[in-house]
Motif scaffolding. Structure first.
Motif, short mmCIF file in Angstrom:
data_model
loop_
_atom_site.label_atom_id
_atom_site.label_comp_id
_atom_site.label_asym_id
_atom_site.label_seq_id
_atom_site.Cartn_x
_atom_site.Cartn_y
_atom_site.Cartn_z
N THR A 293 0.63 -1.20 -0.12
CA THR A 293 -0.08 0.08 0.10
C THR A 293 0.85 1.30 -0.07
O THR A 293 0.33 2.30 0.00
CB THR A 293 -1.11 0.10 1.23
OG1 THR A 293 -0.15 0.16 2.53
CG2 THR A 293 -1.73 -1.07 1.17
N TYR A 294 2.11 0.99 0.13
CA TYR A 294 3.02 2.16 -0.03
C TYR A 294 3.31 2.56 -1.55
O TYR A 294 3.84 1.94 -2.44
CB TYR A 294 4.56 1.83 0.35
CG TYR A 294 5.34 3.13 0.83
CD1 TYR A 294 4.98 4.03 1.33
CD2 TYR A 294 6.71 3.17 0.25
CE1 TYR A 294 6.02 5.17 1.73
CE2 TYR A 294 7.41 4.03 0.46
CZ TYR A 294 7.14 5.08 1.34
OH TYR A 294 8.02 6.05 1.32
N PRO A 295 3.19 3.93 -1.88
CA PRO A 295 3.07 4.46 -3.34
C PRO A 295 4.38 4.19 -3.81
O PRO A 295 4.45 3.98 -5.13
CB PRO A 295 2.53 5.92 -3.17
CG PRO A 295 1.79 6.12 -1.79
CD PRO A 295 2.32 4.99 -0.99
N TRP A 298 5.23 0.88 -5.57
CA TRP A 298 4.67 0.63 -7.13
C TRP A 298 5.52 1.46 -8.03
O TRP A 298 5.57 1.20 -9.22
CB TRP A 298 3.27 0.80 -7.11
CG TRP A 298 2.45 -0.24 -6.18
CD1 TRP A 298 2.07 -0.04 -5.02
CD2 TRP A 298 2.51 -1.45 -6.55
NE1 TRP A 298 1.57 -1.06 -4.74
CE2 TRP A 298 1.70 -2.14 -5.63
CE3 TRP A 298 2.76 -2.46 -7.58
CZ2 TRP A 298 1.49 -3.53 -5.57
CZ3 TRP A 298 2.46 -3.80 -7.65
CH2 TRP A 298 1.74 -4.21 -6.68
N LYS A 299 6.00 2.85 -7.56
CA LYS A 299 6.84 3.31 -8.63
C LYS A 299 8.29 2.60 -8.83
O LYS A 299 8.59 2.77 -10.06
CB LYS A 299 7.05 5.02 -7.95
CG LYS A 299 5.96 5.61 -7.95
CD LYS A 299 5.76 6.75 -7.20
CE LYS A 299 4.71 7.87 -7.27
NZ LYS A 299 4.76 8.88 -6.17
N SER A 351 8.88 7.94 -0.85
CA SER A 351 7.60 7.99 -1.29
C SER A 351 7.43 8.14 -2.97
O SER A 351 6.58 7.70 -3.50
CB SER A 351 6.61 9.08 -0.62
OG SER A 351 7.35 10.13 -0.73
#
Length: 403
Positions: A293-295, A298-299, A351
């Motif tokens: 759930t940590y942005p 996915w980056k 982030s």
């Protein structure tokens, strides 16, 4: 009331206590460790390599502290009778497409003040007769060591210097006020003028528990190893590494002769489903959900999905792992390998999806949080400890060499 309390009993936490008792002998120091023994996690699960600093950006803490740390480790081991060996390593190019990256790495090593040399194919064969390569960098400063033995010796020194050492003592709640920090455990509440968080895989959580927001997340990467069977150990004399992918934060599978005997092969680098989980089946829903759930995750995944897929394939397909090893030593076969214990790398991720590249510390008036200290932190443990000791706002003069 303690002057400084350190949370985390791995090599960085213990070295920080060592530096404080060395340069501030009158201070009242405590170390808290939640496990029932010291060096239980990253320190006790690494490959025991003394890193030279060749890979790291010139002028960075990693580059400076790895080089200085290797010298200080050697001196400490000599003083306390701990096993270590400056055996050197070779970084091998197996394909002409790797030569530009090798040259860049060689020039970086020179800028970092290392005494390294380029080897042609014949020179490489003299160093490692069974390696397949067209060119290599010889790095004499690299070595092998018993890091758990280092920690045991530091603990003995700290006990003799009067530090209070607590095992099986987890910091459940931390409150920082202008004048002190209170640390609540299951059995007692401690007070300290300064707190140092050296919790590795839990460092971001401990920082937030004390009211800090370092704007990063610790993402665990599990490194899986095989070990050469004894009859095949002759294939490796010392340390054999590939030229790393400059766009990927890990060094690639390699061969490591161990200080206690044996040769390890690996690691790959796969996402860990549990921060302190060393087996494939170890899963923590809390840890995994925090990652997914940590942005920033996915980056990162969108940038390195091909490399990540390759690492996962190597994790579940021994043949793929063996083929990676065969690039360095073609005669290696699957039957030559047996599974070895895995390790976990605590990698800080921002982030925006960028990996925190250097050692990273967050400060407040009463606390210091070591929020990124993956490899080469074990090699650099003494300079890291001295750096922390120097930066604490302690009402005593301190002089520490930064050479």
């Amino acid at each position: 009331m303690y002057d400084v309390m350190i949370i985390g009993g791995g090599i960085v936490g213990l070295s920080t206590a060592y530096a404080l008792t060395e340069h501030h002998p009158s201070l009242k120091i405590a170390v808290l460790e939640k496990e029932n023994s010291w060096a239980k996690h990253q320190t006790g699960h690494n490959s025991g390599v003394i890193h030279s600093g060749i890979y790291y950006k010139p002028g960075s803490l990693k580059a400076r502290f790895a080089k200085d740390g290797g010298r200080k480790l050697a001196a400490f081991c000599g003083q306390y009778g701990i096993s270590y060996e400056q055996c050197g390593k070779v970084i091998v190019a197996t394909d002409e497409k790797e030569l530009d990256a090798m040259q860049n790495l060689y020039e970086r090593g020179l800028k970092n003040g290392l005494d390294i040399t380029l080897l042609d194919q014949a020179g490489l064969k003299e160093e490692e007769p069974y390696v397949n390569g067209i060119k290599a960098i010889k790095v004499p400063q690299a070595g092998i060591i018993d890091y758990v033995g280092v920690c045991s010796a530091i603990v003995s020194v700290l006990e003799n210097r009067g530090a209070d050492l607590f095992l099986s003592t987890e910091a459940n709640d931390i409150k920082e006020s202008p004048n002190e920090v209170t640390v609540e455990t299951a059995s007692y509440t401690y007070r300290t003028k300064h707190l140092v968080n050296c919790c590795g895989l839990q460092s971001d959580r401990v920082a937030k528990r004390s009211g800090q927001d370092p704007d990063l997340k610790i993402v665990p990467f599990r490194g899986e190893y095989f070990e050469l069977k004894p009859e095949k150990e002759y294939l490796v004399k010392n340390l054999i590494y590939p030229v790393p992918n400059p766009d990927f934060p890990f060094l690639g599978v390699h061969f490591t002769r161990m200080i206690g005997g044996g040769v390890e092969a690996g690691p790959n680098a796969v996402l860990g489903f549990k921060r302190e989980g060393y087996r494939k089946r170890d899963i923590s829903l809390k840890d995994l959900s925090e990652t997914l759930t940590y942005p920033g995750f996915w980056k990162l995944a969108s940038s390195y999905w091909r490399e990540g897929l390759d690492e996962m394939i190597r994790s579940f397909n021994k043949g793929a792992f063996v083929r990676s090893l065969q690039r360095l030593i073609p005669s290696i076969e699957a039957d030559d390998l047996k599974p070895a214990p895995a390790g976990i790398r605590a990698q800080a991720l921002k982030s925006d999806g960028s990996l925190v590249d250097d050692f990273f510390l967050v400060h407040s008036k009463r606390s210091t949080h070591v929020c990124n200290a993956p490899s080469p932190a074990a090699t650099a443990c003494f300079p890291i400890g001295e750096h922390i000791a120097k930066e604490l706002d302690i009402e005593q003069p301190i002089k520490i060499s930064t050479s």
